[in-house]
Design an enzyme around this catalytic site. Structure first.
Site, PDB file in Angstrom:
ATOM      1  CB  SER A 208      -0.901  -8.161  -1.082  1.00  0.00           C
ATOM      2  OG  SER A 208      -1.767  -8.840  -0.194  1.00  0.00           O
TER       3      SER A 208
ATOM      4  CE  LYS B 172      -4.416  -1.387   0.287  1.00  0.00           C
ATOM      5  NZ  LYS B 172      -5.490  -0.892  -0.599  1.00  0.00           N
TER       6      LYS B 172
ATOM      7  N   GLY C 116     -16.238 -12.543   0.704  1.00  0.00           N
ATOM      8  CA  GLY C 116     -16.151 -11.212   0.109  1.00  0.00           C
ATOM      9  C   GLY C 116     -15.943 -11.285  -1.387  1.00  0.00           C
TER      10      GLY C 116
ATOM     11  CB  SER D  77      -9.359  -2.664   7.114  1.00  0.00           C
ATOM     12  OG  SER D  77      -8.443  -3.164   6.148  1.00  0.00           O
TER      13      SER D  77
ATOM     14  CD  GLU E 282     -13.548 -10.782  -4.940  1.00  0.00           C
ATOM     15  OE1 GLU E 282     -13.806  -9.610  -4.631  1.00  0.00           O
ATOM     16  OE2 GLU E 282     -14.329 -11.499  -5.577  1.00  0.00           O
TER      17      GLU E 282
ATOM     18  CG  ASP F  27     -16.389  -7.033  -3.521  1.00  0.00           C
ATOM     19  OD1 ASP F  27     -15.824  -7.756  -2.682  1.00  0.00           O
ATOM     20  OD2 ASP F  27     -15.833  -6.071  -4.066  1.00  0.00           O
TER      21      ASP F  27
END
Length: 320
Positions: free
Chosen positions: A305, A54, A209, A79, A205, A211
């Site tokens: 990640s 990130k 979750g 989060s 995913e 989506d």
């Protein structure tokens, strides 16, 4: 259709990030290759600054703000990993940060965010809309909002993960990436599809979750209930507008993994690869180990990640 970012945007981000972020290692394992039947190249962003990818997107976005905007400060909602990234990038670029975080965010991530000098404001993730709350917070205080994924400069920064991977490993038959809001896979798919048209891009995913998988199947953005999964970094209700515009064009498929499969991948990474990976960071590896990705090509890249998890939580998850 013109997409929000290009390969040149990612290359520009890479130049801007030089010296500000780590060029993380690509790990190889004969044991892993034999288990899954292909050559695996693990891009280990758990060794990145703040412990996750990130920082790439956050630094790229904040570094482009005007002096006037930097003087006022920045805001974000997250989060955990984006929170830490914005806090650190803000500190290094001479500005302040206010971060909206869920009340149940991992304590280690909250403490790290505070440690980088940010102010933390909490909310109930099961009752509040973080995008609305974060936007209101930024507007009320006159801060520049730095979204966790739905921003061209953030996506371009995240894409430098894949750019480094292919620079070191060369052309890959497939790239496997965790999917939360979609910024990492959007930036990464922009790179691999821009350089190697035939590289297959697979998102992963948690089952709770899904989506992005549902959205790709429906051809439009779909909202799911707040996911209850150990992969807190992927507990997203709906893909971003800009990230979905990229991913519906460039991502070939999204597969799902269970929380138990994520735990097993974390345990495998620790015991056999000697690395610590947080749940969200382990989903790509979990998909490989669980056989969720069919017809694997000869060379596969997997983005690990992040590795932000405290010792007690790690032991608790891996002991189950």
């Amino acid at each position: 259709m013109t997409l929000p970012i290009t390969l040149d945007d990612v290359r520009d981000a890479a130049a801007r990030l030089k010296g500000a972020v780590h060029r993380t290692p690509v790990l190889r394992s004969r044991t892993l290759d034999e288990l899954v039947g292909t050559q695996v190249h693990l891009k280990c962003e758990n060794f990145q600054r703040i412990g996750a990818f990130k920082i790439r997107g956050a630094y790229n976005a904040i570094s482009r703000l005007s002096p006037g905007q930097l003087a006022k400060g920045v805001a974000a909602f997250s989060s955990g990993n984006h929170a830490q990234a914005v806090a650190l990038a803000a500190r290094e670029l001479g500005t302040s940060a206010v971060i909206l975080m869920p009340e149940d965010a991992p304590r280690s991530k909250v403490e790290a965010t505070l440690g980088y000098g940010a102010e933390v404001v909490t909310y109930d993730r099961y009752a509040g809309d973080r995008i609305a709350l974060g936007s209101t917070l930024a507007a009320e205080r006159g801060l520049a909002l730095v979204p966790p994924y739905d921003h061209p400069h953030v996506m371009a920064g995240q894409g430098t993960v894949a750019l480094e991977l292919v620079e070191e490993s060369g052309e890959l038959g497939a790239l496997v990436s965790p999917v939360g809001g979609g910024g990492l896979i959007a930036g990464s798919s922009t790179v691999v599809k821009g350089l190697y048209r035939n590289t297959r891009v697979v998102g992963v995913e948690p089952e709770a979750g899904d989506d992005t998988k549902r959205s790709l199947e429906a051809g439009r953005r779909v909202t799911v209930p707040v996911p209850r999964t150990i992969a807190d970094g992927q507990a997203i209700q709906s893909p971003g507008e800009l990230t979905f515009a990229v991913n519906r064009q460039l991502v070939d498929e999204v597969v799902l993994v269970t929380d138990d499969e994520i735990r097993e991948a974390m345990r495998f990474a620790f015991e056999r690869l000697k690395i610590v990976v947080e749940p969200s960071g382990a989903t790509g590896l979990a998909a490989l180990l669980a056989g969720r990705i069919g017809d694997l090509p000869d060379r596969v890249g997997v983005i690990v990640s992040g590795g932000n998890i405290d010792a007690r939580r790690f032991a608790e998850l891996c002991a189950r």
